[in-house]
Write a protein that holds these residues in place. Structure first.
Motif, PDB file in Angstrom:
ATOM      1  N   SER A 107     -20.056 -16.413  -0.198  1.00 47.86           N
ATOM      2  CA  SER A 107     -19.761 -17.236   1.231  1.00 47.86           C
ATOM      3  C   SER A 107     -19.108 -16.256   2.032  1.00 47.86           C
ATOM      4  O   SER A 107     -19.935 -16.301   3.183  1.00 47.86           O
ATOM      5  CB  SER A 107     -19.595 -18.452   1.417  1.00 47.86           C
ATOM      6  OG  SER A 107     -18.016 -18.469   0.486  1.00 47.86           O
ATOM      7  N   THR A 166     -28.223 -20.211   4.762  1.00 50.74           N
ATOM      8  CA  THR A 166     -28.251 -20.716   6.067  1.00 50.74           C
ATOM      9  C   THR A 166     -28.592 -19.644   7.118  1.00 50.74           C
ATOM     10  O   THR A 166     -28.685 -19.473   8.369  1.00 50.74           O
ATOM     11  CB  THR A 166     -26.836 -22.073   6.213  1.00 50.74           C
ATOM     12  OG1 THR A 166     -25.640 -20.805   5.930  1.00 50.74           O
ATOM     13  CG2 THR A 166     -26.905 -22.740   5.397  1.00 50.74           C
ATOM     14  N   GLN A 176     -22.190 -17.883   5.293  1.00 50.87           N
ATOM     15  CA  GLN A 176     -22.817 -18.233   4.477  1.00 50.87           C
ATOM     16  C   GLN A 176     -23.088 -19.257   3.462  1.00 50.87           C
ATOM     17  O   GLN A 176     -21.764 -20.002   2.726  1.00 50.87           O
ATOM     18  CB  GLN A 176     -24.282 -17.404   4.106  1.00 50.87           C
ATOM     19  CG  GLN A 176     -23.711 -16.952   2.930  1.00 50.87           C
ATOM     20  CD  GLN A 176     -24.871 -15.943   1.895  1.00 50.87           C
ATOM     21  OE1 GLN A 176     -26.181 -16.033   1.924  1.00 50.87           O
ATOM     22  NE2 GLN A 176     -24.029 -14.535   0.914  1.00 50.87           N
ATOM     23  N   SER A 177     -23.739 -20.378   3.839  1.00 54.29           N
ATOM     24  CA  SER A 177     -24.077 -21.754   2.738  1.00 54.29           C
ATOM     25  C   SER A 177     -25.122 -22.081   1.714  1.00 54.29           C
ATOM     26  O   SER A 177     -25.968 -20.615   2.463  1.00 54.29           O
ATOM     27  CB  SER A 177     -23.595 -23.097   3.345  1.00 54.29           C
ATOM     28  OG  SER A 177     -22.008 -22.985   4.318  1.00 54.29           O
ATOM     29  N   THR A 190     -20.343 -25.873   0.077  1.00 54.79           N
ATOM     30  CA  THR A 190     -20.017 -24.503   1.339  1.00 54.79           C
ATOM     31  C   THR A 190     -18.815 -23.943   0.868  1.00 54.79           C
ATOM     32  O   THR A 190     -18.068 -24.304  -0.492  1.00 54.79           O
ATOM     33  CB  THR A 190     -19.393 -25.398   2.126  1.00 54.79           C
ATOM     34  OG1 THR A 190     -18.694 -27.166   1.583  1.00 54.79           O
ATOM     35  CG2 THR A 190     -20.649 -25.742   3.042  1.00 54.79           C
ATOM     36  N   ALA A 193     -16.703 -23.320   4.869  1.00 53.59           N
ATOM     37  CA  ALA A 193     -16.722 -23.930   5.853  1.00 53.59           C
ATOM     38  C   ALA A 193     -15.947 -23.479   6.895  1.00 53.59           C
ATOM     39  O   ALA A 193     -15.964 -24.554   8.308  1.00 53.59           O
ATOM     40  CB  ALA A 193     -16.620 -25.657   5.217  1.00 53.59           C
ATOM     41  N   ILE A 200     -22.855 -26.493   9.311  1.00 55.50           N
ATOM     42  CA  ILE A 200     -24.090 -25.667   8.686  1.00 55.50           C
ATOM     43  C   ILE A 200     -25.092 -26.606   8.269  1.00 55.50           C
ATOM     44  O   ILE A 200     -25.809 -26.683   7.404  1.00 55.50           O
ATOM     45  CB  ILE A 200     -22.526 -25.027   7.335  1.00 55.50           C
ATOM     46  CG1 ILE A 200     -21.619 -24.658   8.109  1.00 55.50           C
ATOM     47  CG2 ILE A 200     -23.136 -25.159   6.106  1.00 55.50           C
ATOM     48  CD1 ILE A 200     -20.613 -24.156   7.193  1.00 55.50           C
TER      49      ILE A 200
END
Ligand SMILES: [Zn+2]
Ligand SMILES: [Zn+2]
Length: 281
Positions: A107, A166, A176-177, A190, A193, A200
């Motif tokens: 992430s 994402t 990124q998620s 997530t 976050a 998101i």
């Protein structure tokens, strides 16, 4: 005449070989089919391998997050927690074979999400690592030197059938998620976050053009007061999020307030929790 007669066994042999190879291809196709069928019958599932909240006895919990997504085209590990030996110990207790992991999605570049990766790569370097393009070049080189395939992520993109990122979001901390498209709706996972949990969800929902079944992971609301957390919860409702699984850096208050607002549709997420998508109604 003699030559024609002689060539017949060769033709026969050729035909036989062709039949045998067709049979082999058929058997492989059936086996492959049953594997896919088996996975889809069980449906997608999420298994928490690393979290600061405990759930199942006998597992180790520590600050960080890692979630395994199975039952899709590929086995995807989202984040790796902060400590490799702890991650591997939890995997072993949960019966997760490190060699089964095909894709790792990181992430963001914080130790509590990337710390477990070196230990995993030592055991299984044959993974593709999707990471935000903003990660340091030296880090990406290190992963490649260890044998991993590294994919830079900027915008939203597909990882494998039904699994998407994402894309990088946020100003200071690029994160990124994960978005998983299931028959029951979209699942958003997530890490921390940092770009804002509702931003998101909006991005994931907008890209997938699908209803949101579940949002799970770190919501990064641990410094917020009650009024602000309630605002986030009403944004969740407005976005049509059916299930919520606040964990990691969401904060105790957030977990309590989500439980009050979502009832049984607030999932108690912690190490060892497995969520079978088919069981969510
Ligand atoms: Zn973070
Ligand atoms: Zn974190």
């Amino acid at each position: 005449m003699k030559r024609r007669y002689k060539s017949i066994p060769w033709i026969e042999l050729g035909v036989r070989l062709l039949i045998v190879s067709l049979l082999l291809v058929g058997v492989c196709a059936i086996r492959e089919g049953s594997r896919v069928f088996g996975a889809s019958r069980e449906g997608p599932s999420l298994l928490i391998l690393y979290d600061n909240y405990p759930f199942r006895e006998g597992l180790r919990s520590s600050w960080g997050f890692s979630c395994l997504v199975r039952g899709m085209e590929k086995v995807v590990l989202f984040d790796t927690g902060g400590n490799g030996s702890m991650l591997r110990a939890n995997m072993e207790k949960l019966g997760v074979d490190p060699d089964s992991i095909e894709v790792v999605v990181l992430s963001h570049c914080h130790q509590d999400h990337v710390g477990g990766l070196p230990s995993l790569l030592r055991r299984n370097p044959k993974v593709t690592v999707y990471l935000p393009a903003a990660f340091p070049a030296s880090y990406k080189k290190k992963l490649r030197d260890w044998g991993a395939r590294v994919v830079d992520v900027s915008g939203p993109r597909k990882i494998c059938a039904g699994v998407y990122t994402t894309g990088e979001m946020g100003e200071w901390i690029r994160e990124q998620s994960l978005a998983v498209r299931t028959e029951k709706g979209l699942i958003v996972v997530t890490g921390c976050a940092h770009p804002g949990i509702t931003n998101i969800i909006e991005r994931a929902k907008g890209s997938a053009k699908a209803d949101v079944l579940l949002v799970l992971g770190g919501f990064h609301l641990l410094n917020l007061g009650k009024a602000d957390v309630l605002k986030v919860i009403s944004a969740f409702k407005k976005l049509g999020v059916r299930y919520a699984g606040p964990s990691h850096c969401s904060g105790d208050l957030t977990r309590r307030l989500f439980k009050e607002a979502y009832g049984r549709k607030c999932l108690n997420v912690g190490v060892g929790r497995e969520i079978r998508v088919n069981a969510l109604n």
